[in-house]
Design a protein around this motif. Structure first.
Motif, short mmCIF file in Angstrom:
data_model
loop_
_atom_site.label_atom_id
_atom_site.label_comp_id
_atom_site.label_asym_id
_atom_site.label_seq_id
_atom_site.Cartn_x
_atom_site.Cartn_y
_atom_site.Cartn_z
N GLU A 1 42.68 2.71 -42.72
CA GLU A 1 43.65 1.80 -43.53
C GLU A 1 42.61 0.97 -44.36
O GLU A 1 42.85 0.64 -45.40
N ALA A 2 41.57 0.42 -43.67
CA ALA A 2 40.58 -0.34 -44.39
C ALA A 2 39.85 0.33 -45.35
O ALA A 2 39.51 -0.15 -46.63
N ALA A 3 39.51 1.82 -44.96
CA ALA A 3 38.90 2.63 -45.94
C ALA A 3 39.65 3.05 -47.20
O ALA A 3 39.27 2.76 -48.23
N GLN A 4 40.89 3.02 -46.82
CA GLN A 4 41.93 3.48 -48.03
C GLN A 4 41.77 2.18 -48.91
O GLN A 4 41.76 2.34 -50.32
N LEU A 5 42.17 1.09 -48.44
CA LEU A 5 42.07 -0.32 -49.32
C LEU A 5 40.83 -0.23 -50.04
O LEU A 5 40.91 -0.82 -51.32
N GLY A 6 39.68 -0.24 -49.44
CA GLY A 6 38.39 -0.44 -50.12
C GLY A 6 38.12 0.73 -51.21
O GLY A 6 37.82 0.12 -52.17
N ASN A 7 38.64 1.95 -50.86
CA ASN A 7 38.39 3.05 -51.93
C ASN A 7 39.30 2.73 -53.06
O ASN A 7 38.95 3.01 -54.18
N GLN A 8 40.40 2.25 -52.88
CA GLN A 8 41.47 2.08 -53.78
C GLN A 8 41.02 0.78 -54.90
O GLN A 8 41.09 0.93 -55.93
N LEU A 9 40.37 -0.01 -54.18
CA LEU A 9 39.97 -1.35 -55.16
C LEU A 9 38.71 -0.74 -55.82
O LEU A 9 38.82 -1.20 -57.13
#
Length: 498
Positions: free
Chosen positions: A430-438
């Motif tokens: 979830e953290a990787a998804q959020l960071g990459n989306q940002l």
């Protein structure tokens, strides 16, 4: 696997070998360890799992995909580093350097066993008689460099965070408060002693083809045991800052003002920096994250109103002016030794960096609308920080792009969400998804085919081009030097060149 089992047996059966002595061991491989000790200086230390020294050396500021080692060598001479590498090579074991709170790439997790080399004992600062250079040990922390030079009336470019080493950021280029005057940390290199992949300790300078690679891709080529760097007279002892906090509904206005009055298409004055964090601050807003905006100026006791008034006019939550010296900057911006980001408390801290030329206002708003609900309240990511670093860039732009392996001198801003959390369940994904989306939100607004990432903040999913540059000549040169100096990819765990 046989080599690993041998090392594990030695580690399990041996008394902790530390400080100034080693207990004898009849365990398999014990003779090899005794031979290593004979090659090390009397003040070198070696630690095994279960010892305080081992724990202190291997505990990291980010626990995401941590590297694992079975033994740690703590050299106290430059030759000790060479002997540790020779030992690892002889045993057929991988090795990895530990040098301050630096780096959180997931590629480090590929180090599953082997020898750790902790550089903390190699800490020293010696100013040359002419006052133009200083020689620093390879494990010297940035704060130590700053403090020692300041006491001598000198300064140089270092990383901004007090708990990183000088060399950790420097080998990836290295941004710092003084770069508007002098360029990157790597631009200060005069010469260095470096241990190569085969264990050879050698001295290099601008006459060596390797010197170019060490300035931006150095993590892939060797272990710097000492560095001689340019230093400068302190021109201004006075520094000032204003910390201006805004609610999220001001995001577009804040970054438009930043473009207009600070970034100014890369013409930001060499004595002014702008930083900002998106973060939760219950004192400012108990329910929503806020924008903490810093305007920093050198040579004054109060930041010039020409820079601050446009932000005052936007209706901030609070404005806090402070004055002091260069040595206060880390504390003011929350990256001092005692600050939360420098603590090793079992948190994961992946970052997702991207270089920008200016703030795209629409993209900043989209990113805020994604970030704020993801970190507010009881979110497991509520200690996260979205960092925007606007250093002065004149000194960086003035250095020829071809002079170093650092590839992104034309950029004016560095942005990076740092997604902080206690590991559990699917939070890493979830953290990787959020960071990459940002990051992707900011990237989409640049109109570029690819984004450009700062190696020292990299997550580990970036491509070779995104970290080391898209120019074919640059890629060819790095690959040629890698094949020449590290053909077996011994230095292959930190943003590897493959």
């Amino acid at each position: 696997m046989a080599k690993l089992n041998t090392l594990l047996a030695v580690a399990a059966g041996a008394t902790v070998w530390a400080a100034h002595h080693v207990a004898g061991s009849s365990s398999p491989g014990g003779n090899d360890l005794q031979n290593l000790k004979q090659q090390l200086s009397s003040c070198a230390s070696v630690y095994y799992p279960g010892s305080t020294g081992f724990e202190n050396a291997t505990t990291r500021w980010s626990v995401l995909d941590e590297p694992k080692v079975n033994v740690v060598v703590s050299p106290c001479t430059e030759n000790d580093v060479a002997e540790a590498v020779k030992y690892a090579n002889k045993q057929g074991l991988p090795f990895l350097v530990y040098n301050g709170v630096h780096g959180a790439l997931v590629s480090l997790g590929k180090m599953t066993h082997g020898v750790g080399i902790a550089m903390n004992q190699l800490s020293s600062v010696q100013v040359a008689e002419d006052g133009k250079t200083a020689t620093m040990g390879g494990g010297t922390m940035s704060k130590v460099v700053t403090d020692k030079l300041w006491a001598a009336g000198k300064q140089t470019v270092t990383g901004t965070c007090e708990c990183v080493s000088l060399l950790g950021p420097a080998l990836g280029g290295g941004h710092g408060w003084l770069q508007g005057h002098h360029g990157l940390v790597a631009d200060q290199f005069v010469s260095m002693n470096v241990v190569l992949a085969n264990g050879t300790l050698t001295t290099i300078d601008s006459n060596s083809d390797l010197f170019w690679a060490m300035k931006g891709a150095g993590h892939n080529f060797g272990i710097v045991t000492s560095l001689t760097s340019k230093i400068y007279d302190i021109e201004h002892t006075d520094w000032a800052i204003e910390t201006i906090i805004f609610s999220g509904d001001k995001v577009e206005a804040v970054y438009q003002a930043a473009n207009d009055y600070l970034v100014k298409n890369g013409t930001q004055p060499a004595d002014v920096s702008n930083w900002s964090y998106w973060m939760n601050n219950p004192d400012a807003d108990p329910h929503n994250p806020v924008i903490v905006f810093y305007i920093i100026q050198e040579g004054v006791q109060a930041v010039d109103p020409v820079y601050t008034e446009p932000f005052h006019n936007l209706g901030p939550i609070s404005v806090t002016p402070q004055s002091g010296t260069y040595k206060d900057l880390a504390n003011w911006t929350g990256i001092a030794l005692e600050s939360p980001p420098c603590q090793k408390v079992g948190m994961a801290n992946p970052r997702f960096p991207i270089y920008l030329e200016s703030y795209n206002i629409t993209a900043q708003k989209k990113a805020w609308d994604l970030y704020a609900p993801a970190v507010r309240g009881s979110s497991p990511f509520n200690n996260s920080i979205f960092m925007f670093e606007g250093y002065p860039v004149e000194g960086v732009h003035d250095v020829a792009a071809s002079s170093s392996a650092f590839a992104f001198r034309s950029e004016n801003l560095l942005a990076a969400p740092l997604i902080n959390y206690i590991p559990a369940g699917d939070l890493a994904e979830e953290a990787a998804q959020l960071g990459n989306q940002l990051r992707d939100t900011l990237w989409a607004a640049t109109g570029r085919k690819d984004f450009r990432a700062y190696i020292n903040y990299a997550y580990g999913n970036e491509t070779f081009e995104q970290i080391y540059g898209a120019e074919k000549w640059r890629q060819d040169r790095l690959h040629f030097l890698k094949k020449k100096y590290d053909p077996e990819n011994k230095f292959g765990f930190y943003a590897p060149i493959v």
